[in-house]
Design a protein around this motif. Structure first.
Motif, mmCIF file in Angstrom:
data_model
loop_
_atom_site.group_PDB
_atom_site.id
_atom_site.type_symbol
_atom_site.label_atom_id
_atom_site.label_comp_id
_atom_site.label_asym_id
_atom_site.label_seq_id
_atom_site.Cartn_x
_atom_site.Cartn_y
_atom_site.Cartn_z
ATOM 1 N N ARG A 73 2.321 -21.551 -54.255
ATOM 2 C CA ARG A 73 1.874 -21.787 -52.878
ATOM 3 C C ARG A 73 2.490 -20.667 -52.040
ATOM 4 N N SER A 74 2.997 -21.008 -50.857
ATOM 5 C CA SER A 74 3.510 -19.898 -50.037
ATOM 6 C C SER A 74 4.979 -19.612 -50.314
ATOM 7 N N ARG A 94 -3.119 -18.696 -56.106
ATOM 8 C CA ARG A 94 -2.448 -19.078 -54.867
ATOM 9 C C ARG A 94 -3.148 -20.338 -54.348
ATOM 10 N N ALA A 95 -2.445 -21.466 -54.424
ATOM 11 C CA ALA A 95 -3.035 -22.728 -53.956
ATOM 12 C C ALA A 95 -2.998 -22.763 -52.437
ATOM 13 N N GLY A 96 -3.895 -22.032 -51.814
ATOM 14 C CA GLY A 96 -3.965 -21.896 -50.367
ATOM 15 C C GLY A 96 -4.849 -20.704 -50.043
ATOM 16 N N VAL A 97 -4.831 -20.280 -48.776
ATOM 17 C CA VAL A 97 -5.701 -19.168 -48.363
ATOM 18 C C VAL A 97 -4.979 -17.826 -48.474
ATOM 19 N N GLY A 98 -3.864 -17.705 -47.728
ATOM 20 C CA GLY A 98 -3.214 -16.405 -47.563
ATOM 21 C C GLY A 98 -2.577 -15.914 -48.855
ATOM 22 N N ASN A 125 -7.883 -25.852 -47.592
ATOM 23 C CA ASN A 125 -7.015 -26.396 -46.538
ATOM 24 C C ASN A 125 -7.496 -26.049 -45.128
ATOM 25 N N ARG A 130 -0.207 -16.864 -39.303
ATOM 26 C CA ARG A 130 0.829 -16.178 -40.066
ATOM 27 C C ARG A 130 1.956 -15.724 -39.161
ATOM 28 N N HIS A 157 5.869 -24.595 -41.434
ATOM 29 C CA HIS A 157 4.687 -24.162 -42.202
ATOM 30 C C HIS A 157 3.976 -25.366 -42.842
ATOM 31 N N ALA A 201 -1.045 -26.604 -44.055
ATOM 32 C CA ALA A 201 -1.848 -27.042 -45.209
ATOM 33 C C ALA A 201 -1.315 -28.331 -45.807
ATOM 34 N N SER A 202 -0.283 -28.882 -45.175
ATOM 35 C CA SER A 202 0.394 -30.018 -45.806
ATOM 36 C C SER A 202 -0.236 -31.359 -45.447
ATOM 37 N N GLN A 257 -3.859 -30.673 -50.200
ATOM 38 C CA GLN A 257 -3.107 -30.327 -51.406
ATOM 39 C C GLN A 257 -3.879 -30.667 -52.666
HETATM 40 O O1 LIG Z 1 1.079 -23.471 -49.312
HETATM 41 C C1 LIG Z 1 1.150 -23.899 -48.160
HETATM 42 O O2 LIG Z 1 1.532 -25.017 -47.859
HETATM 43 C C2 LIG Z 1 0.715 -22.984 -47.017
HETATM 44 C C3 LIG Z 1 -0.648 -22.464 -47.217
HETATM 45 C C4 LIG Z 1 -1.165 -21.607 -46.092
HETATM 46 O O3 LIG Z 1 -0.218 -20.796 -45.532
HETATM 47 C C5 LIG Z 1 -2.343 -20.805 -46.556
HETATM 48 O O4 LIG Z 1 -2.424 -19.616 -46.258
HETATM 49 O O5 LIG Z 1 -3.208 -21.381 -47.214
#
Ligand SMILES: O=C(O)CC[C@@H](O)C(=O)O
Ligand SMILES: NC(=O)c1ccc[n+]([C@@H]2O[C@H](COP(=O)([O-])OP(=O)(O)OC[C@H]3O[C@@H](n4cnc5c(N)ncnc54)[C@H](O)[C@@H]3O)[C@@H](O)[C@H]2O)c1
Length: 526
Positions: free
Chosen positions: A48-49, A69-73, A96, A230, A278, A281-282, A287
């Motif tokens: 994740r991040s 990467r379980a998320g966007v960034g 998310n 970010r 942060h 996404a929680s 998730q």
């Molecule tokens: O992993 C996370 O909880 C943050 C994810 C978030 O920053 C994203 O870019 O998807």
């Protein structure tokens, strides 16, 4: 069995998916050195991040095929370093979106009504109603910076709450903005007019410190800023000064320059600042979404299938992949074939996409052709991820031509490679949408399916030449599976394409070239 390392907390549903194809190790407290020490054992890394995947770690990941990467960034992954090593980097672009948008909206309302501080005061036993008089968002102006997935959802909800919307996003059309009820404006105008500013952009060299002392000075003393995008997009020290001096009214931040936050000027600004760790996404839902999305992609890549949201394979989205998969194989086969016919160092690859292939979505075919072309030099080290970079680093110039006019086949792909040893070309198409056929070699029409071992000759079309070649191959115990001659005029130059059951034995190619009438001969393994 493959091995996957999960180095940040991921929903169990993702672990279950990974476990279908791999041994999964969950180690969520690794320090960078500890990660570096063990990453060499793993075929895939899921994060994740929290985990920073630096060049060092990528270099140590000698078996890594994919980073999920379980998320966007993906700004915590050195994507260029992964790309150079042919490692696919995937994310979950939409899993998310709603969670992050709702967090931004919750931050806006919480900041307007001082909810966190008011809540804390009641919990301290106080009943103070004077200190927490808020302001309404109704009829106020929201400036949305970045009208992508999250920004769009924030805009739609804010519209429903009666807010007036301004937006800044240089990559979004006026029509799209209007559909969302937003007026696209220049950034400085947004800064001057907005009562609330919400950031939904990636951190890039253009967006770093976008909110700074200078831009803060443009804002109204009533402006509130929300950042759930970010850290680093806001100059935190300048923001703290602006809030303290009343240049703006406040800020709600979920992301920070350095996380965890630690010592900061942002602490101690009272009810005019809200800070969350942060949490965008929680949510349970997000998730689950991101865990499924990314675990499925890791599973697929480990099974040799393509990933649907790879950030470092241009243009390989699910829609493109589905329709293009057989054509990708065609392009790769033709690239491999023309690379072997040309030999030496290829300097230019002309790619002509004809008929149905002449669309602007055909970039993946060029990548596949380059992958095939480079296969002889790089073998398994070249893949869809690094083919483009490898070609660039070798100075291979790619010239694309699109010709939409219809031909005998729905889509034809023509590759011409020019290198230090000469120029060769091949053309191919699909029969019945999946069977690859070679339709032209060096300008001579043929119609043969490629096979693992092939022999091509350039010869004079004279009686007896096929017999002579057949006898020669027979004397070396080479079995011919199929043979076809392509010629433009009778008794002129011609090519012969032979499929053979085994690799050509050592030395026989030179004997073939000595046969009278044969000008050249090439053996290829596909
Ligand atoms: O992993 C996370 O909880 C943050 C994810 C978030 O920053 C994203 O870019 O998807
Ligand atoms: N806080 C969290 O937990 C959390 C969760 C999810 C996403 N995010 C972050 O939110 C941000 C937005 O995510 P998204 O899914 O909406 O991404 P997206 O790609 O859908 O949207 C980003 C938008 O920003 C625009 N943009 C790019 N550069 C810009 C610039 N210089 N100025 C103005 N606009 C610019 C793009 O055109 C695009 O429309 C990302 O930074 C992502 O990492 C944070």
């Amino acid at each position: 069995m493959s091995k996957v390392l999960v180095s940040d907390p991921i929903d169990q549903v993702g672990i279950d998916i990974l476990s279908q194809v791999a041994t999964v190790d969950i180690k969520t407290t690794l320090k960078p050195d500890e990660l570096k020490a063990i990453i060499g054992e793993y075929d895939a890394l899921m994060i994740r991040s929290g985990t920073r995947v630096t060049q060092d770690i990528i270099e140590a990941g000698v078996k890594l095929k994919i980073i999920g990467r379980a998320g966007v960034g993906v700004d915590n992954v050195d994507v260029p370093a992964a790309t150079r090593k042919g490692i696919v980097v995937v994310n979950s672009p939409e899993g998310n979106t709603i969670a992050a948008a709702e967090h931004a909206l919750a931050m806006m309302l919480s900041l307007s009504r001082h909810i966190p501080d008011a809540n804390a005061s009641v919990k301290r036993g106080e009943w103070d109603r004077k200190s927490y008089v808020g302001s309404e968002v109704y009829k106020k102006t929201l400036g949305v910076v970045g009208l992508g997935k999250i920004g769009s959802h924030v805009a739609s909800v804010a519209k429903a709450m009666g807010m007036k919307l301004l937006a800044y996003d240089p990559f979004i059309s006026t029509e799209r903005a209007e559909q969302l009820g937003c007026q696209l404006v220049e950034l400085n105008l947004l800064f001057q007019q907005a009562d609330y500013i919400t950031l939904h952009i990636p951190k890039t060299s253009e967006t770093a410190n976008l909110i700074n002392a200078k831009t803060l000075a443009l804002m109204k003393p009533t402006t509130r800023i929300i950042n759930c995008a970010r850290g680093g997009i806001i100059d935190e020290a300048a923001l703290a000064v602006a809030i303290k001096e009343g240049t703006i009214a406040g800020a709600a931040l979920d992301v920070f320059d350095s996380e965890p936050l630690g010592e900061s000027d942002l602490l101690g600004l009272g009810k005019n600042i809200i800070l969350t760790p942060h949490l965008g996404a929680s949510t349970a839902e997000a998730q689950v979404n991101v865990a499924i999305d990314v675990a499925e992609q890791i599973r697929d890549v480990l099974l040799g299938l393509p990933a649907r949201s790879a950030v470092n394979i241009p243009g390989l989205g699910p829609d493109v992949l589905e329709g293009f998969k057989p054509y990708m194989e065609l392009a790769e086969t033709l690239g491999n074939l023309v690379g072997q016919l040309t030999g030496g160092r290829v300097e230019t690859l002309n790619v002509t996409l004809q008929g149905d292939l002449a669309t602007n979505k055909s970039q993946p075919l060029i990548i596949a052709a380059l992958k095939g072309l480079l296969y002889q030099a790089l073998r398994e080290r070249v893949n869809y991820v690094n083919a483009n970079i490898e070609a660039k680093e070798r100075g291979i110039r790619v010239i694309e031509t699109r010709d939409a006019s219809a031909r005998d086949y729905a889509g034809l792909l023509h590759l011409q490679a020019t290198g230090t040893l000469g120029t060769h070309s091949v053309t191919g198409a699909l029969l019945g949408d999946k069977e690859i056929h070679l339709t032209d070699i060096d300008g001579f029409p043929i119609n043969v399916p490629p096979s693992k071992y092939m022999l091509f000759t350039l010869h004079r079309d004279v009686p007896g030449i096929i017999g002579k070649l057949g006898s020669l191959l027979g004397s070396f115990n080479v079995n011919i599976a199929s043979m076809q001659v392509g010629r433009k005029i009778v008794r002129g130059d011609a090519v012969m394409a032979l499929s053979i059951d085994d690799p050509l034995p050592e030395g026989i190619l030179e004997e073939i070239k000595k046969v009278s009438g044969i000008r050249d001969a090439y053996t290829v393994t596909l």
